[in-house]
Design an enzyme around this catalytic site. Structure first.
Site, PDB file in Angstrom:
ATOM      1  CE  LYS A  36       1.302  -4.972  -3.426  1.00  0.00           C
ATOM      2  NZ  LYS A  36       0.102  -5.806  -3.379  1.00  0.00           N
ATOM      3  NE  ARG A 134      -5.993  -4.474  -8.041  1.00  0.00           N
ATOM      4  CZ  ARG A 134      -5.237  -4.505  -6.939  1.00  0.00           C
ATOM      5  NH1 ARG A 134      -4.935  -3.386  -6.299  1.00  0.00           N
ATOM      6  NH2 ARG A 134      -4.783  -5.635  -6.473  1.00  0.00           N
ATOM      7  CE1 TYR A 260       9.587  28.566   3.487  1.00  0.00           C
ATOM      8  CE2 TYR A 260       9.642  26.209   3.920  1.00  0.00           C
ATOM      9  CZ  TYR A 260      10.202  27.343   3.353  1.00  0.00           C
ATOM     10  OH  TYR A 260      11.367  27.242   2.662  1.00  0.00           O
ATOM     11  CG  MET A 308      11.811  19.511  -0.357  1.00  0.00           C
ATOM     12  SD  MET A 308      12.510  20.293  -1.806  1.00  0.00           S
ATOM     13  CE  MET A 308      11.155  21.312  -2.355  1.00  0.00           C
TER      14      MET A 308
HETATM   15  C1  LIG Z   1      -0.427  -6.530  -2.351  1.00  0.00           C
HETATM   16  C2  LIG Z   1      -1.211  -7.704  -2.606  1.00  0.00           C
HETATM   17  C3  LIG Z   1      -1.432  -8.661  -1.604  1.00  0.00           C
HETATM   18  C4  LIG Z   1      -0.977  -8.477  -0.179  1.00  0.00           C
HETATM   19  O1  LIG Z   1      -1.880  -7.669   0.537  1.00  0.00           O
HETATM   20  P1  LIG Z   1      -1.605  -7.314   2.076  1.00  0.00           P
HETATM   21  O2  LIG Z   1      -2.815  -6.577   2.483  1.00  0.00           O
HETATM   22  O3  LIG Z   1      -0.391  -6.461   2.085  1.00  0.00           O
HETATM   23  O4  LIG Z   1      -1.404  -8.576   2.794  1.00  0.00           O
HETATM   24  C5  LIG Z   1      -2.080  -9.822  -1.971  1.00  0.00           C
HETATM   25  N1  LIG Z   1      -2.529 -10.011  -3.223  1.00  0.00           N
HETATM   26  C6  LIG Z   1      -2.367  -9.090  -4.197  1.00  0.00           C
HETATM   27  C7  LIG Z   1      -2.884  -9.367  -5.554  1.00  0.00           C
HETATM   28  C8  LIG Z   1      -1.717  -7.917  -3.923  1.00  0.00           C
HETATM   29  O5  LIG Z   1      -1.553  -7.006  -4.890  1.00  0.00           O
END
Ligand SMILES: *Cc1c(COP(=O)(O)O)cnc(C)c1O
Length: 368
Positions: A36, A134, A260, A308
């Protein structure tokens, strides 16, 4: 591309990390790698292609658009969309053969309706909230929810999964979550509801809680060579480096204010190097006067505020040439700057360092 600042993504290191995880889990346990957010900033497509080559079982993305990008690149492994989606957006799951995570009846019903329309079954994983607060159906309601889902003829219940908020810090709570998931599995089995893939292990749990492996593990972090904890025995190889070239070197007198706010003054006549990376590249302003860069294998601290698109380094009497390579993240000769170090300085986690850089800077891949 003319700007001399880039990320180097070492795919061989990525493979080594993946193989290490494969060795830790038993051969019957599948591995889903979380790719992701553009593979935590490392580039989802090249990363996923390499993982497919190494035999990854499943890929995990945050949203439908990421999943479609994978499919358009002919990546044919199962893809779990781990984030929540709106009931109106279910069509791509059919068109692109994706697996949805379900936390509510509205989405389940929308999938069922669409599946009926296409006359095509659809695989889903049910998310269970065993203590993350969540996504997911609350674990106390999960049995009834899943029982209700079994009445939907077009849903194929392939998985049940959960997530840990305290896998690095609280074994008691984490074990309790695993227990809650296992109890649910038992209760479902007692009712002859047999779902093949139970999973809950992120990187930490994969390493520290063997009892969490179940049917599949779901690491992200460690695959990218990042660590969930300090001082771990098991070693992973960093995958992302950030490099740039010095674009200007000049001599400045003693007591000369830099950048800055003049938060840095030269202590003597000195050489100042300008490096063309800034907070607009995801290189945090919080690094000002704190983070180090590597030049000729030595550490130099950033001088003054990060701008920046550039910052300065006081290199003393070192005579540098324009175009010399600077390492902001990664190794140079015997020195190394880890994402963990940058995360510590900016009071964040390594995930935020790599996703931040990865969403701004161009990447090159090794091997290309
Ligand atoms: C991102 C994620 C993981 C992986 O977590 P890591 O700490 O990067 O290994 C596993 N399960 C879900 C649902 C996630 O969103």
């Amino acid at each position: 591309m003319f700007r001399p600042a880039w990320l180097e993504i070492n795919l061989d290191n990525l493979s080594d990390n993946f193989k290490k995880i494969k060795k830790i889990v038993s051969p019957s346990v599948k591995v889903l790698v979380c790719v992701k957010k553009d593979a935590y900033g490392h580039g989802m497509i090249p990363v996923s292609k390499r993982l497919v080559k190494e035999g990854v079982d499943y890929l995990g993305v945050a949203d439908i658009d990421e999943a479609i990008r994978l499919r358009k690149e002919k990546i044919n492994k199962p893809i779990l969309v781990m984030g929540a989606v709106l009931p109106k957006d279910v069509e791509p799951f059919f068109k692109y053969d994706l697996v949805a995570s379900i936390s509510n009846w509205e989405l389940a019903y929308a999938l069922e309706k669409k599946a009926k329309y296409f006359n095509k079954k659809i695989k889903v994983h049910i998310k269970v909230d065993t203590g993350m607060g969540r996504l997911g159906v609350l674990y106390t309601q999960a049995y009834d929810f899943i029982k209700r889902l079994t009445k939907l003829k077009f849903l194929e219940l392939e998985g049940v999964f959960s997530h840990f908020p305290l896998a690095e810090t609280d074994p008691k709570f984490t074990l309790k979550q695993i227990e809650r998931l296992k109890e649910l599995k038992q209760k479902l089995l007692n009712s002859k509801i047999n779902i093949p893939l139970y999973h809950c292990a992120n990187s930490s749990a994969t390493l520290f809680y063997k009892e969490s492996h179940l049917d599949m593990v779901r690491p992200g972090l460690v695959i990218y060579g990042l660590y969930p904890k300090k001082n771990m025995d098991i070693k992973f190889k960093p995958v992302m480096s950030l490099k740039a070239r010095i674009v200007l070197v000049k001599r400045l007198p003693k007591n000369f204010g830099i950048s800055y706010g003049h938060t840095y003054y030269t202590k003597k006549d000195t050489n100042i190097a300008v490096i063309p990376v800034g907070y607009g590249d995801g290189y945090f302003r919080k690094f000002s006067n704190k983070a180090f860069v590597l030049i000729r294998g030595r550490r130099f601290r950033i001088a003054g505020r990060i701008c920046m698109d550039q910052f300065m380094v006081d290199v003393g009497n070192l005579k540098l040439k324009i175009g010399e390579e600077v390492v902001l993240l990664g190794r140079q000769k015997k020195e190394i700057i880890l994402a963990e170090e940058l995360a510590f300085i900016s009071k964040t986690i390594p995930y935020e360092i790599t996703t931040s850089l990865g969403s701004h800077l161009p990447r090159i891949y090794i091997p290309s």
